[in-house]
Scaffold this active site. Structure first.
Site, PDB file in Angstrom:
ATOM      1  N   LYS A  76     -24.289   8.529  15.712  1.00 27.29           N
ATOM      2  CA  LYS A  76     -24.976   9.243  14.627  1.00 27.29           C
ATOM      3  C   LYS A  76     -24.413  10.623  14.273  1.00 27.29           C
ATOM      4  O   LYS A  76     -24.219  10.889  13.096  1.00 27.29           O
ATOM      5  CB  LYS A  76     -26.465   9.312  14.988  1.00 27.29           C
ATOM      6  CG  LYS A  76     -27.363   9.971  13.972  1.00 27.29           C
ATOM      7  CD  LYS A  76     -28.809   9.944  14.466  1.00 27.29           C
ATOM      8  CE  LYS A  76     -28.927  10.610  15.794  1.00 27.29           C
ATOM      9  NZ  LYS A  76     -30.279  10.638  16.346  1.00 27.29           N
ATOM     10  N   HIS A 204     -35.638  10.125  24.947  1.00 28.31           N
ATOM     11  CA  HIS A 204     -34.720  11.129  24.393  1.00 28.31           C
ATOM     12  C   HIS A 204     -35.491  12.430  24.376  1.00 28.31           C
ATOM     13  O   HIS A 204     -36.481  12.560  23.673  1.00 28.31           O
ATOM     14  CB  HIS A 204     -34.275  10.732  22.982  1.00 28.31           C
ATOM     15  CG  HIS A 204     -33.098  11.539  22.494  1.00 28.31           C
ATOM     16  ND1 HIS A 204     -33.124  12.909  22.440  1.00 28.31           N
ATOM     17  CD2 HIS A 204     -31.873  11.169  22.060  1.00 28.31           C
ATOM     18  CE1 HIS A 204     -31.947  13.339  21.985  1.00 28.31           C
ATOM     19  NE2 HIS A 204     -31.177  12.301  21.747  1.00 28.31           N
ATOM     20  N   GLU A 280     -27.142   8.616  26.470  1.00 31.21           N
ATOM     21  CA  GLU A 280     -26.715   8.407  25.079  1.00 31.21           C
ATOM     22  C   GLU A 280     -26.287   9.727  24.449  1.00 31.21           C
ATOM     23  O   GLU A 280     -26.883  10.178  23.476  1.00 31.21           O
ATOM     24  CB  GLU A 280     -27.874   7.849  24.252  1.00 31.21           C
ATOM     25  CG  GLU A 280     -28.560   6.631  24.810  1.00 31.21           C
ATOM     26  CD  GLU A 280     -29.912   6.371  24.135  1.00 31.21           C
ATOM     27  OE1 GLU A 280     -30.371   7.182  23.311  1.00 31.21           O
ATOM     28  OE2 GLU A 280     -30.519   5.342  24.455  1.00 31.21           O
TER      29      GLU A 280
HETATM   30  C1  LIG Z   1     -29.563  11.016  17.833  1.00 35.28           C
HETATM   31  C2  LIG Z   1     -29.725  10.172  19.036  1.00 35.28           C
HETATM   32  C3  LIG Z   1     -28.910  10.383  20.167  1.00 35.28           C
HETATM   33  C4  LIG Z   1     -27.913  11.518  20.270  1.00 35.28           C
HETATM   34  O1  LIG Z   1     -28.597  12.705  20.515  1.00 35.28           O
HETATM   35  P1  LIG Z   1     -27.819  14.086  20.768  1.00 35.28           P
HETATM   36  O2  LIG Z   1     -28.903  15.081  20.816  1.00 35.28           O
HETATM   37  O3  LIG Z   1     -26.875  14.273  19.648  1.00 35.28           O
HETATM   38  O4  LIG Z   1     -27.121  13.940  22.085  1.00 35.28           O
HETATM   39  C5  LIG Z   1     -29.056   9.518  21.240  1.00 35.28           C
HETATM   40  N1  LIG Z   1     -29.952   8.508  21.215  1.00 35.28           N
HETATM   41  C6  LIG Z   1     -30.755   8.281  20.162  1.00 35.28           C
HETATM   42  C7  LIG Z   1     -31.706   7.143  20.206  1.00 35.28           C
HETATM   43  C8  LIG Z   1     -30.671   9.120  19.041  1.00 35.28           C
HETATM   44  O5  LIG Z   1     -31.488   8.896  17.999  1.00 35.28           O
END
Ligand SMILES: *Cc1c(COP(=O)(O)O)cnc(C)c1O
Length: 408
Positions: A76, A204, A280
Site C-alpha cells: 500500500k 495493526h 506486515e
Molecule cells: C497499511 C497497512 C499495513 C502497513 O502499515 P505501515 O504502518 O505502513 O507499516 C500493514 N497491514 C495492513 C493490513 C495495512 O492496512
C-alpha cells in the site's frame, strides 16, 4: 494497476558511494544532493528517486531486529514494481489488500505461497481473484465476513483481526478494522461449526507508532485469546501476525529499530514455541528509499515573505501531508547564502496546496531545485493528476547491485 502503468521506471546505475556488502555493519548511504541534481538535469523535474539499496537496507534492518518473524511487505505505501522485485530477490514475503496489488506481485513473479491477503472487508470477486492467484490466507474481523468463506472453506485459511485503539499513531487503523477478544472467540467458535479453518490472529497497532508498548500490549492480549482457544477445545492457533506500524525517523524522536523491537521480541518469546509470527511492515521498508526533487516554477513576495511555487505539491508527491503528518526533511539543493523565512507551495490553483508554511531557504531562482528526503511512504501512492499537473516520474537506482553480486 494505475500507478505502475503511468509511471515509468528508469534503470540507472550510480556506482559511487553505494556499498555492496550486505553484512550487519553495512551502512546505507543516501544519494547525495549532487547526484539528485544530475538526475533532475537528465530526466527533468519533478522526480521521485527510488533507491533500491535503501529498500534492501531497511528490509534487513527490520529482519535483524525481529529474528524469526516473517516479513510480509505491505504494498500500500509504495506499490512499485521495482520495490517488489528488490524485496523478492531478498526473500521477502508480501501483504496484499486488493486485486490490483495481486496483479502487481503476480506480474513480477512473486510465488503465491509468499503472500497473504489482509483486507478485512472483501467482495466475493476479491476472494476469488486472490484464490485464483494462489493466495489462501485471509483476514476477517466479523461474522458477516467469515460467512463469505463458507464457499471457500476447502481452500482458505483465516486470521482473525483484533483491534487495539491507538490515538498516538499517524493513522489509528484499529478505528476502522478489528474486533474485541470476545468477538474473536465468537468468530473462531462459529468458524469451527462452519468447518472454516482459523489459522491465527492479527492486529495493526497503527501507522508510525512511536512506542513498542502498543505491540507488547497487543501481543499479550492475543496470547490470552490463543490460550482461551485451546482451553475451549477449539483447534489450536498456529500464527500471530503483528501487523505494520514500525516507525521511521522523519524527525529524530524515533527509537532505532533494534531498540524499538527489543520489548516486542520479549513479548513474542512468551508465545507457544511453535507459533509462527508474521509482520506486515509498509512504511518502515520504503519511507527512506525515495528522495523527491521538484523545481521552482515561479515566485512572489507576499507580506514580506517569498513564496516559491513548485512543480510538485499536496496533490502530487506531497499528498501524504494531507493525512499523514509526516515531517519530511525538505531543503533547497542550493546550500550557500543567507537564509530567509519562506513559503513552499505546490503548482495547482488550489490554496490548500501548501507544502510548508515556514521554511528557512536561501534566495532561490526559478528553476532551482527543492530536495525532500524520506518521501517513499504514502506519497506517490496517493498522488493525483489534479489540475493536469502530472505525477512525478520515478527513477530507479541500484536495482541490480545484489543480483550482480550473486551471479558474479
Ligand atoms: C497499511 C497497512 C499495513 C502497513 O502499515 P505501515 O504502518 O505502513 O507499516 C500493514 N497491514 C495492513 C493490513 C495495512 O492496512
Amino acid at each position: 494497476m494505475a500507478l505502475s502503468t503511468t509511471l515509468q521506471d528508469f534503470q540507472l546505475k550510480i556506482p559511487a558511494e553505494v556499498a555492496v556488502n550486505q553484512g550487519e555493519s553495512f551502512a546505507y548511504v543516501q544519494p547525495t544532493n549532487q547526484e539528485i541534481e544530475q538526475l533532475a538535469a537528465q530526466f527533468g523535474a519533478p522526480l521521485m528517486v527510488l533507491d533500491c539499496e535503501a529498500v534492501r537496507h531497511q528490509y534487513h534492518a527490520l529482519k535483524n531486529a525481529l529474528p524469526g518473524v516473517t516479513l510480509h511487505f505491505a504494498l500500500k505505501p509504495l506499490p512499485l514494481a521495482a520495490v517488489v522485485r528488490t524485496l523478492l530477490a531478498e526473500g521477502a514475503s508480501f501483504d496484499l489488500a486488493t486485486s490490483g496489488e495481486i496483479d502487481l506481485v503476480a506480474s513480477q513473479g512473486v510465488p503465491s505461497e509468499r503472500t497473504i491477503h489482509t483486507h478485512p472487508i472483501k467482495r466475493d470477486s476479491d476472494i476469488r481473484d486472490a484464490l485464483a492467484y494462489g493466495c489462501t490466507v485471509f483476514v476477517v474481523d466479523n461474522i458477516n465476513e467469515l460467512e463469505k468463506f463458507i464457499a471457500y472453506k476447502d481452500q482458505a485459511e483465516i486470521l482473525v483481526r483484533l483491534s487495539f485503539r491507538n490515538k498516538d499513531a499517524f493513522a489509528d487503523l484499529s478505528k476502522k478494522f478489528g474486533c474485541s477478544p470476545e468477538m474473536a472467540i465468537e468468530i473462531i467458535t462459529y468458524a469451527q461449526q462452519l468447518g472454516i479453518r482459523i489459522k491465527g490472529l492479527s492486529f495493526h497497532v497503527g501507522s508510525q507508532t512511536a512506542s513498542p508498548t502498543k505491540y507488547v500490549d497487543a501481543i499479550n492480549a492475543c496470547a490470552k485469546v490463543i490460550t482461551q482457544v485451546t482451553e475451549l477445545g477449539l483447534p489450536a492457533l498456529s500464527t500471530l501476525d503483528i501487523g505494520g506500524g514500525f516507525p521511521v525517523p522523519y524527525s529524530n524522536d524515533v527509537l532505532p529499530i533494534d531498540i524499538f523491537c527489543a520489548p516486542i521480541n520479549v513479548a513474542l518469546a512468551q508465545l507457544p514455541e511453535t507459533m509462527q509470527v508474521l509482520a506486515e511492515p509498509g512504511r518502515f521498508i520504503v519511507a527512506s528509499c525515495v528522495t523527491s526533487v521538484a523545481s521552482i516554477m515561479g515566485q512572489a513576495v507576499r507580506e514580506g515573505k517569498t513564496w516559491y511555487y513548485l512543480d510538485d505539491g499536496i496533490y502530487g508527491s506531497f499528498s501524504g501531508l494531507m493525512f499523514d503528518e509526516a515531517a519530511y526533511p525538505i531543503d533547497s539543493a542550493k546550500q550557500d547564502g543567507e537564509r530567509f523565512d519562506s513559503v513552499l507551495v505546490g503548482p495547482t490553483c488550489d490554496s490548500i496546496d501548501v507544502v510548508r508554511e515556514s521554511i528557512m531557504l536561501p534566495k532561490l531562482n526559478n528553476g532551482d531545485l527543492i530536495i525532500s528526503r524520506m518521501m517513499g511512504a504514502y506519497t506517490l501512492a496517493t498522488a493525483t493528476d489534479f489540475n493536469f499537473f502530472k505525477r512525478a516520474e520515478v527513477v530507479v537506482l541500484n536495482e541490480h547491485v545484489l543480483s550482480q553480486e550473486l551471479t558474479g
